[in-house]
Scaffold this motif. Structure first.
Motif, PDB file in Angstrom:
ATOM      1  N   ALA C  64       1.061  -1.417   0.244  1.00 11.51           N
ATOM      2  CA  ALA C  64      -0.191   0.201   0.228  1.00 11.51           C
ATOM      3  C   ALA C  64       0.784   1.163   0.147  1.00 11.51           C
ATOM      4  CB  ALA C  64      -0.914  -0.130   0.792  1.00 11.51           C
ATOM      5  N   ALA C  65       1.016   1.689  -0.897  1.00  7.94           N
ATOM      6  CA  ALA C  65       1.943   2.290  -1.319  1.00  7.94           C
ATOM      7  C   ALA C  65       2.236   2.962  -2.651  1.00  7.94           C
ATOM      8  CB  ALA C  65       3.872   2.205  -1.044  1.00  7.94           C
ATOM      9  N   SER C  66       3.099   3.972  -3.147  1.00  3.25           N
ATOM     10  CA  SER C  66       2.933   4.697  -4.175  1.00  3.25           C
ATOM     11  C   SER C  66       4.009   3.945  -5.169  1.00  3.25           C
ATOM     12  CB  SER C  66       2.961   6.084  -4.371  1.00  3.25           C
ATOM     13  OG  SER C  66       3.836   6.941  -4.074  1.00  3.25           O
ATOM     14  N   ASN C  68       6.681   4.371  -6.182  1.00  6.08           N
ATOM     15  CA  ASN C  68       8.280   4.686  -6.299  1.00  6.08           C
ATOM     16  C   ASN C  68       8.816   3.605  -4.914  1.00  6.08           C
ATOM     17  OD1 ASN C  68       7.265   6.459  -5.140  1.00  6.08           O
ATOM     18  ND2 ASN C  68       9.576   7.621  -5.497  1.00  6.08           N
ATOM     19  N   ASP C  72      12.693   1.781  -2.823  1.00  4.09           N
ATOM     20  CA  ASP C  72      13.385   1.734  -1.842  1.00  4.09           C
ATOM     21  C   ASP C  72      13.005   0.642  -0.702  1.00  4.09           C
ATOM     22  OD1 ASP C  72      12.540   4.495  -1.507  1.00  4.09           O
ATOM     23  OD2 ASP C  72      12.671   4.412   0.470  1.00  4.09           O
ATOM     24  N   ARG C  96      16.599   8.950 -10.043  1.00  4.07           N
ATOM     25  CA  ARG C  96      15.831   8.589  -8.447  1.00  4.07           C
ATOM     26  C   ARG C  96      16.303   7.494  -8.044  1.00  4.07           C
ATOM     27  NH1 ARG C  96      10.169  12.015  -8.673  1.00  4.07           N
ATOM     28  NH2 ARG C  96      10.119  10.841  -6.808  1.00  4.07           N
ATOM     29  N   ALA C 103      20.475   6.791  -1.174  1.00  3.05           N
ATOM     30  CA  ALA C 103      20.244   7.285   0.505  1.00  3.05           C
ATOM     31  C   ALA C 103      19.990   6.071   0.938  1.00  3.05           C
ATOM     32  CB  ALA C 103      18.724   7.302   0.275  1.00  3.05           C
ATOM     33  N   TYR C 104      20.586   4.653   0.463  1.00  2.48           N
ATOM     34  CA  TYR C 104      20.722   3.980   1.686  1.00  2.48           C
ATOM     35  C   TYR C 104      21.997   3.170   1.883  1.00  2.48           C
ATOM     36  CZ  TYR C 104      15.458   2.549   2.413  1.00  2.48           C
ATOM     37  OH  TYR C 104      14.206   2.855   2.661  1.00  2.48           O
ATOM     38  N   PHE C 229       8.412  -1.617   6.751  1.00  7.94           N
ATOM     39  CA  PHE C 229       6.790  -1.658   6.167  1.00  7.94           C
ATOM     40  C   PHE C 229       6.924  -1.965   4.813  1.00  7.94           C
ATOM     41  CE2 PHE C 229       4.988   0.893   3.016  1.00  7.94           C
ATOM     42  CZ  PHE C 229       3.109   0.330   2.994  1.00  7.94           C
TER      43      PHE C 229
ATOM     44  N   ALA D  64       1.437   8.638   0.776  1.00  2.77           N
ATOM     45  CA  ALA D  64       0.548   7.442  -0.499  1.00  2.77           C
ATOM     46  C   ALA D  64       1.099   5.829   0.251  1.00  2.77           C
ATOM     47  CB  ALA D  64       0.670   7.791  -2.007  1.00  2.77           C
ATOM     48  N   ALA D  65       0.960   5.521   1.390  1.00  2.00           N
ATOM     49  CA  ALA D  65       1.252   4.332   1.940  1.00  2.00           C
ATOM     50  C   ALA D  65       0.420   4.113   3.394  1.00  2.00           C
ATOM     51  CB  ALA D  65       2.542   4.528   2.868  1.00  2.00           C
ATOM     52  N   GLY D  69       2.971   3.032   7.562  1.00  5.35           N
ATOM     53  CA  GLY D  69       4.669   3.657   6.686  1.00  5.35           C
ATOM     54  C   GLY D  69       4.846   4.243   8.090  1.00  5.35           C
ATOM     55  N   ASP D  72       6.893   3.703  10.234  1.00  5.38           N
ATOM     56  CA  ASP D  72       8.859   3.357   9.690  1.00  5.38           C
ATOM     57  C   ASP D  72       8.794   4.668   9.410  1.00  5.38           C
ATOM     58  OD1 ASP D  72       8.250   1.102   8.969  1.00  5.38           O
ATOM     59  OD2 ASP D  72       9.686   0.766   7.660  1.00  5.38           O
ATOM     60  N   PRO D 226      18.342   5.542   7.178  1.00  4.71           N
ATOM     61  CA  PRO D 226      18.568   5.679   5.477  1.00  4.71           C
ATOM     62  C   PRO D 226      17.048   5.945   5.410  1.00  4.71           C
ATOM     63  CG  PRO D 226      19.173   2.827   6.215  1.00  4.71           C
ATOM     64  CD  PRO D 226      19.383   4.442   7.767  1.00  4.71           C
ATOM     65  N   ARG D 227      16.132   6.835   4.774  1.00  2.48           N
ATOM     66  CA  ARG D 227      15.493   6.998   4.098  1.00  2.48           C
ATOM     67  C   ARG D 227      15.326   6.982   2.847  1.00  2.48           C
ATOM     68  NH1 ARG D 227      17.531  10.329   8.284  1.00  2.48           N
ATOM     69  NH2 ARG D 227      17.590  12.145   7.484  1.00  2.48           N
ATOM     70  N   CYS D 228      14.571   7.526   2.530  1.00  4.54           N
ATOM     71  CA  CYS D 228      14.270   7.671   0.922  1.00  4.54           C
ATOM     72  C   CYS D 228      12.847   8.246   0.554  1.00  4.54           C
ATOM     73  CB  CYS D 228      15.004   7.465  -0.223  1.00  4.54           C
ATOM     74  SG  CYS D 228      14.916   7.780  -1.881  1.00  4.54           S
ATOM     75  N   PHE D 229      11.522   7.340   0.649  1.00  8.53           N
ATOM     76  CA  PHE D 229      10.497   7.412   0.230  1.00  8.53           C
ATOM     77  C   PHE D 229       9.850   8.233   1.105  1.00  8.53           C
ATOM     78  CE2 PHE D 229       5.942   5.744   0.600  1.00  8.53           C
ATOM     79  CZ  PHE D 229       5.765   5.714  -0.581  1.00  8.53           C
ATOM     80  N   PHE D 230      10.165   7.947   2.736  1.00 15.45           N
ATOM     81  CA  PHE D 230      10.094   8.280   3.165  1.00 15.45           C
ATOM     82  C   PHE D 230      10.074   9.527   4.028  1.00 15.45           C
ATOM     83  CE2 PHE D 230       8.025   3.971   4.704  1.00 15.45           C
ATOM     84  CZ  PHE D 230       6.734   4.622   4.227  1.00 15.45           C
ATOM     85  N   PRO D 245       7.411  14.888  -4.105  1.00 16.33           N
ATOM     86  CA  PRO D 245       8.263  14.130  -4.744  1.00 16.33           C
ATOM     87  C   PRO D 245       7.931  13.207  -5.890  1.00 16.33           C
ATOM     88  CG  PRO D 245       7.838  13.863  -2.376  1.00 16.33           C
ATOM     89  CD  PRO D 245       7.087  14.354  -2.751  1.00 16.33           C
ATOM     90  N   TYR D 246       7.171  12.492  -5.355  1.00 15.45           N
ATOM     91  CA  TYR D 246       6.549  11.508  -6.502  1.00 15.45           C
ATOM     92  C   TYR D 246       4.757  11.810  -6.410  1.00 15.45           C
ATOM     93  CZ  TYR D 246       5.824   9.634  -1.506  1.00 15.45           C
ATOM     94  OH  TYR D 246       5.936   9.445  -0.507  1.00 15.45           O
TER      95      TYR D 246
END
Lengths: 403, 403, 403, 403
Positions: C64-66, C68, C72, C96, C103-104, C229, D64-65, D69, D72, D226-230, D245-246
């Motif tokens: 349940a996420a967009s 991109n 991750d 991206r 980022a990781y 997540f 969008a999660a 989420g 996290d 680390p984080r990117c989506f979040f 951002p997305y």
């Protein structure tokens, strides 16, 4: 202003709850009513309507009109001014069909029926037997009187007509019974059935449905009442070529497809049994309150609406108003002779056990609010025990198979 | 079977595209039609319908019936068998209103109108002037003939009636014009306007709309044609108490609320201007193809439907079929006298520039497919230049303010 | 404020048009996500997703996420800080994915790709061949770069990897290609595919989709990047018992069922062919305008988005703004390096011929408005001729069979 | 297969019932997420979310999660591997937040809480007081533990933190309480609140909501997980320019607008009072059955979910299964330590009195079916009397004013 939050329970005897699936089927964009997709949908609807009416020889017409447009259609197409029709008095809706007949210049002979009782086929037979000159052109019966929650004996009236050998047409109003009760057009010799979209078909108001026998079509040919919008001939001619004589209610006909899908997937006998089981729950609830039903005897009980009498000294409208304004549940009021005396719980169409229990719970609160001495939870408890006893067995651990 | 993917363009002159917002407003569950929420909705609808009809003294009735039920209502409520009415011949829909009149026993006097022309008010005046005994009870005019895309002069016919001082009632069919064209019931002395839900109101078929003047109500009192479902008196009596004489089409009346919200938010004059601008684009497209419109002169051009003639030797039905079966776009066929000769692009209601361009692009493909010699992209280009020239200015960098 | 009337055309490369059928499937009330109806729906969705990914051995996970979020998930589950990955530079979205990797804590080695060209498999092979110590853990390729409308050679890169015998994992982003282009996870040796709901699946944004090979699952076991997540293990454990480790996006999963029904009913090969045919129409339109596509050679043309370059001296953002603010059509702007230089027409998912023609017509108006010298109707005409030439044959008179 | 007819009652503690109005708001076609309509919608949503969180200085981020989420996001953005956080043990959901922390390399110190009791602020204070070196970076508290129906004292824990003068950040999970209970981010010194769309906001699963104080943003700057989506920074940077951002979950953000409209029209205090009143009805029902609530003392009772214990010797899962398979009502099962011991009735969001009565009626049937000795109708009766006593007064005859 108070805020309406959550489900607004609509326990009205009609229009009634429209299933989500039907509503969404109708939310789609406009369809080309001359294209093959729509023509196929229409043909299939008409074919399946015949299955529900249990007729193979009859012709089904759907008008873009509310259900009682079908009354005008029945009168204007089959009769001439001055014709006489026999109408057993069953209450509010029979009175209105009679009034429609008079508006078109027909003479109406009423068959009186004692209050809170079903029509007596013998009484109908007596009127017909007395009509030695054959002045009576038709008998017009309501299968289920929505105003009183009384079911009338359609097959038995036909048997009585046959017994006296009267050639009258037999017209039956199935507005609050079709697709909820058994109805057998061919077997019961019904010449014209009127119905509508907003009850057992679980649709919005807007389709008047008429099923016509070959005998009725013969009468139509000589009938001189004026008609245009409701003319059978225009409809049948256009339908034959896959069209309508005017723009059809495409949205509702799409909804009808969804509704027929649901009814036929459940199976007509299952649909009837479900209505009976739920109605029995409602009746047991009323009995547990110590209130009387409008119908005097169990065999006359309607399976689509329960009309409960409030005790003397109370106004049933107060119950209905309290349920609506305090608890946001819609019930039906009493109409004409029983105004102020009965309130009505509709249980037609898209209904299940928990909706009945909810309705009984809401009625109990409203009854207690207006001072009717009923025990809190009593009606709910009675219906619960009935539903428990009649629910499908569930073997725990194997429950997924049951689903 | 080919798969329908993407938007199925429905460029029919009616029923027409139903806005998403209206469809979703109708997808809500059943509302209690006796409760105050619904009564308020109904009252507000009727009040706002008056604004659209530009009447303060008229009474608006909505029937749960398709638009041409309003023809039955107009005839059955105002006349008696044997009455004479004057019907200017405008094509398919005038013929049907005349046929409705005859079905109720009226005598119809036709005012012939040369093909592809609007009704001549002077011709109407001549018929009325010749009626020295006052036998003509009403003039019945179609404001916009959907079959030919010709607009008829409603104000001018009233002026002509006044000039000869004839007391006939004035009935106008606004089915494919109301809420798209200017219509002024009071100012133009219209005694009865008929309309329907499925055109300018952007709703599904299912509401017949009748607006009645005080003079028409007086005529109603002595009119002897039979009526019941369509009876004005029942409606007006029930409406006064906040009800309907039978179950109303609650779903459509909710949709009507949404539609009226949209029309009045846009502003009637803006709605009319939008229709004119889009229609002009469609007409320029047809002209660029080298085809003729059905209407001979620009002042008669309809702003809600464009009827284009195919050259001799071609069948316009082939264009319509090709557009539908190859490209999934619905157009209107030619009706009665112009069957096979014209195809019709509807641009009524929920329409914008790109939908017109899409329609022209689709027509061009279909025309070329059947062999009509039109240049690819030519109609689109002509309409584009018109839309560009008439679109609101946009100052780049400030565009968010423009939105 | 101007009024938006009619269809608001949304020709964006994603999110894209959601079919009515999918939207209505998602409008139903909450479903019990622990009940058998939902579990069955989920299982069937996952099974059918495999058919679309052409994998029998892979495991499909929906978050349940967009979309991109899937980036991750791909990085956090397969790698440890300090790992090196090889990313062919294809533009905005590859940048991206690379940024997500950094980022990781991963080291990213880029494979430079000349502008407006597809990735060269030989260049990838050279980087891998140079990696004699096996530092590169994975190759990460975008199948279709949405920002430039360039299609990259997924099978060929795998062949190049095989040629040099490098053991790196092969990760492919199919966000704007899956269910629109052919993709063969097993045959092409893809170890992890990322995708999302809002492109070829014609759904709203909200599902991140990851398909994982057995080889990737092995890598997952030792990967030390933190995740919770997005953890594969939690998902796979819960999925095995019919559940999710947290509340799933039931609404979208219902929409996905409808979308899969549509895709599989049309047939994957037909879906691909439709995308190609429509894209070709769009490209012919751009060519007729005399504009260049972003992709230098036809074999690199995307079938889901067309990126057209405006001539020097013009700002492509002005075209996009004009289309939106004057004509209410949404296009995609140029991103990063090609910002201001290209505008993008999306044609992915729920699209047909007339929608492409409409889009070209709208672009033509906007281009002319900002002064780009294109001929009105020219792009439309070019696409029309292509669509006419490639539409299914229609034998008039037999057309109902064609439908 | 049995047929599901009528309303399928969904009395789950979350996801919960989605109002028709919200569902239909989400059924509209795709909106351009870069256009001004959507940007304005987003800005207004974020502004109104602040009103619900009672913060003026905090920043609200929507991902969008699904809701967890947000866990996290809270961990990855504020902490570095090795940081220590203090988690009062409240049950299933606190355990999972702790597990999330550990997954990112944090050290978790638990504050034990006796079963069926709320967190003791003094116990939290003791842990913090013992942390003389300031190793504890944050306290993480669940406001309402959905698994046990226990409400935890958010303001009191802040007071205890202040008393011992500990500088830890204060993170609160409001997933099953926000928009149903009072929550005062600024006044209570909450540094980060996590929430989701699928509970008090009455939306589908799919939005993770995080509100961040200035103090938390300062911590974010040095946090090394680390984080990117979040990542907060990406979100805040893009949001500032009106973007994401997305691709954002436009459909849900439209639904959120409808939900915020409903919540703010009702008034937050009224929303809280409604939840309390309905919850009290549910609790009185459970008491009338003679069953115990999971929460030992009334002051800890949750207003959004009621967790009822079955007597020893019974399995609460059997109650849940029976309710679902025999009567089509969804309840929540017991989780982790209380699995098999409690069943849960959700009453969060779009709920009213009759829905509670219906739920109690359904539970009674299921309880009796599995043999738990409760009296039929007893729970319903207790709740009815509570609802009657607390419903708005209705003066009959004046009822329309009440509405």
């Amino acid at each position: 202003m108070s805020v309406s939050r959550g489900i607004q329970f609509f326990m009205h005897p009609g229009p009634t709850n429209i299933p989500e699936r039907v509503r969404l089927a109708m939310a789609r964009p406009a369809v080309d009513f001359t294209g093959p997709e729509f023509v196929a949908l229409r043909d299939r609807n008409l074919e399946r309507m015949k299955a529900i009416l249990k007729t193979t020889k009859g012709f089904v017409i759907t008008y873009a009109a509310s259900g009682n447009g079908a009354w005008d259609a029945s009168v204007a197409n089959l009769f001439s001014p001055g014709d006489k029709v026999l109408v057993p008095q069953t209450g509010f809706f029979a009175d209105r069909w009679a009034a429609t007949s008079r508006a078109y210049g027909l003479e109406v002979e009423l068959v009186p029926t004692p209050e809170r009782r079903a029509v007596d086929p013998e009484a109908v037979a007596r009127h017909l037997a007395a009509d030695t000159k054959g002045a009576i052109k038709a008998v017009m019966l309501i299968q289920n009187e929505t105003a009183t929650g009384i079911r009338h004996p359609v097959a038995e009236v036909r048997a009585a007509m046959n017994r006296v050998g009267h050639p009258a047409l037999y017209l039956v109003d199935t507005i609050s019974s079709l697709a909820s009760y058994d109805f057998r057009m061919d077997e019961w010799g019904v010449d014209l059935a009127v119905s509508g979209s907003q009850k057992g078909f679980m649709l919005p108001t807007g389709l008047a449905i008429v099923a016509v026998s070959q005998k009725a079509l013969a009468a139509h040919k000589t009938a001189r009442c004026p008609r245009c919008f409701f003319d059978f001939a225009d409809m049948m001619r256009a339908n034959k070529d896959g069209y309508f004589p005017y723009t059809p209610a495409t949205t509702l006909l799409r909804g009808l497809r969804a509704s027929l899908d649901m009814l036929l997937a459940e199976g007509l006998d299952n649909v009837y049994a479900r209505h009976r089981r739920l109605a029995e729950g409602a009746r047991l609830g009323v009995a547990a309150w110590g209130l009387k039903l409008c119908a005097k005897e169990p065999r006359w009980h309607s399976d689509t609406v329960t009309a409960a009498c409030v005790p003397a000294g109370f106004n049933s409208d107060d119950v209905v108003k309290t349920a609506y304004y305090r608890y946001r549940m819609s019930l039906g009021v009493g109409l004409s002779k029983v105004a102020g005396k009965v309130f009505r719980i509709g249980h037609i169409g898209n209904i299940n056990e928990l909706m009945i229990l909810q309705a009984l719970a809401g009625c109990e609160m409203a009854l207690r609010d207006v001072g009717v001495p009923v025990a809190a939870g009593s009606g709910v408890a009675a219906a619960q025990e009935h539903f428990r006893a009649t629910a499908p067995k569930l073997e725990l651990g194997l429950e997924r198979k049951v689903a």
